[in-house]
Design an enzyme around this catalytic site. Structure first.
Site, short mmCIF file in Angstrom:
data_model
loop_
_atom_site.label_atom_id
_atom_site.label_comp_id
_atom_site.label_asym_id
_atom_site.label_seq_id
_atom_site.Cartn_x
_atom_site.Cartn_y
_atom_site.Cartn_z
N ASP A 17 5.51 -8.65 -4.77
CA ASP A 17 6.63 -8.63 -5.70
C ASP A 17 6.39 -9.60 -6.86
O ASP A 17 5.71 -10.62 -6.69
CB ASP A 17 7.91 -9.02 -4.93
CG ASP A 17 9.17 -8.53 -5.63
OD1 ASP A 17 9.06 -7.87 -6.69
OD2 ASP A 17 10.26 -8.83 -5.13
N HIS A 34 1.65 -4.92 -13.52
CA HIS A 34 1.16 -4.06 -12.43
C HIS A 34 -0.37 -3.96 -12.46
O HIS A 34 -1.02 -3.93 -11.42
CB HIS A 34 1.77 -2.66 -12.54
CG HIS A 34 3.26 -2.65 -12.30
ND1 HIS A 34 3.85 -3.33 -11.27
CD2 HIS A 34 4.27 -2.04 -12.97
CE1 HIS A 34 5.16 -3.13 -11.31
NE2 HIS A 34 5.45 -2.36 -12.33
N LEU A 128 -12.57 -4.43 7.17
CA LEU A 128 -11.11 -4.53 7.03
C LEU A 128 -10.44 -3.15 7.12
O LEU A 128 -10.91 -2.19 6.53
CB LEU A 128 -10.75 -5.16 5.68
CG LEU A 128 -9.26 -5.34 5.41
CD1 LEU A 128 -8.68 -6.48 6.24
CD2 LEU A 128 -8.98 -5.60 3.92
C1 FPP Z 1 6.89 -5.17 -7.37
O1 FPP Z 1 6.94 -5.97 -8.54
C2 FPP Z 1 5.66 -4.42 -7.38
C3 FPP Z 1 5.56 -3.06 -7.30
C4 FPP Z 1 6.75 -2.20 -7.19
C5 FPP Z 1 4.28 -2.37 -7.38
C6 FPP Z 1 3.11 -2.96 -6.67
C7 FPP Z 1 1.89 -2.29 -7.18
C8 FPP Z 1 0.72 -2.90 -7.50
C9 FPP Z 1 0.46 -4.33 -7.23
C10 FPP Z 1 -0.39 -2.17 -8.19
C11 FPP Z 1 -1.05 -1.04 -7.50
C12 FPP Z 1 -1.39 -1.19 -6.08
C13 FPP Z 1 -2.62 -0.91 -5.49
C14 FPP Z 1 -2.71 -0.84 -4.02
C15 FPP Z 1 -3.83 -0.68 -6.26
P1 FPP Z 1 8.12 -5.75 -9.60
O2 FPP Z 1 7.62 -4.91 -10.71
O3 FPP Z 1 9.33 -5.25 -8.92
O4 FPP Z 1 8.33 -7.22 -10.10
P2 FPP Z 1 9.67 -7.85 -10.68
O5 FPP Z 1 10.56 -8.04 -9.48
O6 FPP Z 1 9.19 -9.12 -11.25
O7 FPP Z 1 10.23 -6.91 -11.69
#
Ligand code: FPP
Length: 240
Positions: A17, A34, A128
């Protein structure tokens, strides 16, 4: 077990997150966060394995994430698309087995195909075990399991008696994580202290570790801190 001192959880699950806030702090679009988060995923897979973790599961896209703006969804899908393709090579190099948990039937056909190709190409790898939760929701997973059981009963493949006698271990075979041990440690970055529908069945007994670090900044040192926290916990599993 590892020589760094203490036990290392066999399976670590992570709610990644804070990508959006990480980007906002830099006056960049959320999608940039992201992209950085995706690079952190690759690094943390290597770090986790070096520290002795054998199973790592990350929450990449939830069943609720479809409510985000279309351009953000598109960026996330593109990142995942690139990841699945590149990972065929990387998983061969680092001997990693990749599996997807979640309902992939709602994803674009080409992404579903890349997922199947990656799972197939990496299935005999012995390093892994990396699980990516994609269009995943814990309640959805349980409901799909219940529907699969109902389908088997209707087709006469499972008797009502067998269903009535079903034990937890039998039911686990109907979950997306069948064959994968449950996580002993859950990490959530960015200061939020919720499970957000992530692996409710599998995390029933896990230690929960929350850190203010935003996902793109998460690294081996932070992972070690989480493992140290896990080591300090006194486990009773319902006993005294
Ligand atoms: C939450 O942060 C994150 C997500 C909903 C997406 C997670 C995806 C990735 C890290 C990239 C792709 C993954 C792989 C496996 C290659 P948020 O955007 O909700 O953060 P915020 O709370 O600060 O808005």
């Amino acid at each position: 077990m590892k020589d760094e001192g203490g036990r290392v959880p066999q399976h670590v699950a992570i709610i990644m997150d804070g990508n959006g806030r990480w980007a906002k702090k830099r006056m960049m679009p959320r999608t940039y966060g992201h992209a950085q988060g995706s690079r952190t995923v690759e690094r943390i897979c290597e770090d986790a394995y070096r520290l002795g973790v054998r199973y790592l599961t990350v929450y990449a896209f939830s069943t609720e994430n479809w409510k985000r703006p279309p351009e953000e969804i598109e960026t996330l899908m593109d990142l995942l698309r690139d990841y699945m393709k590149d990972c065929i090579k990387t998983s061969k190099k680092n001997n990693m087995r990749v599996r997807i948990i979640g309902d992939i039937s709602r994803l674009d056909a080409d992404l579903q195909e890349s997922i199947r190709a990656l799972e197939e190409a990496s299935r005999n790898n012995t390093g892994l075990n990396f699980q990516v939760a994609l269009n995943y929701g814990g309640r959805d997973e349980l409901l799909r399991a219940a529907k699969r059981l109902a389908g088997q009963c209707l087709r006469g493949e499972l008797t009502a008696g067998a269903l009535a006698d079903m034990q937890e271990k039998d039911f686990e075979n109907y979950l997306d994580t069948r064959g994968i041990p449950e996580p002993e440690l859950l990490i959530r970055t960015s200061g939020e202290m919720r499970l957000s529908n992530f692996m409710p069945w599998q995390l029933a007994y896990a230690e929960l570790y929350f850190t203010d670090v935003l996902w793109p900044d998460f690294n081996k040192k932070e992972l070690q801190k989480a493992i140290d926290y896990y080591n300090k916990r006194d486990r009773r599993f319902g006993g005294i």
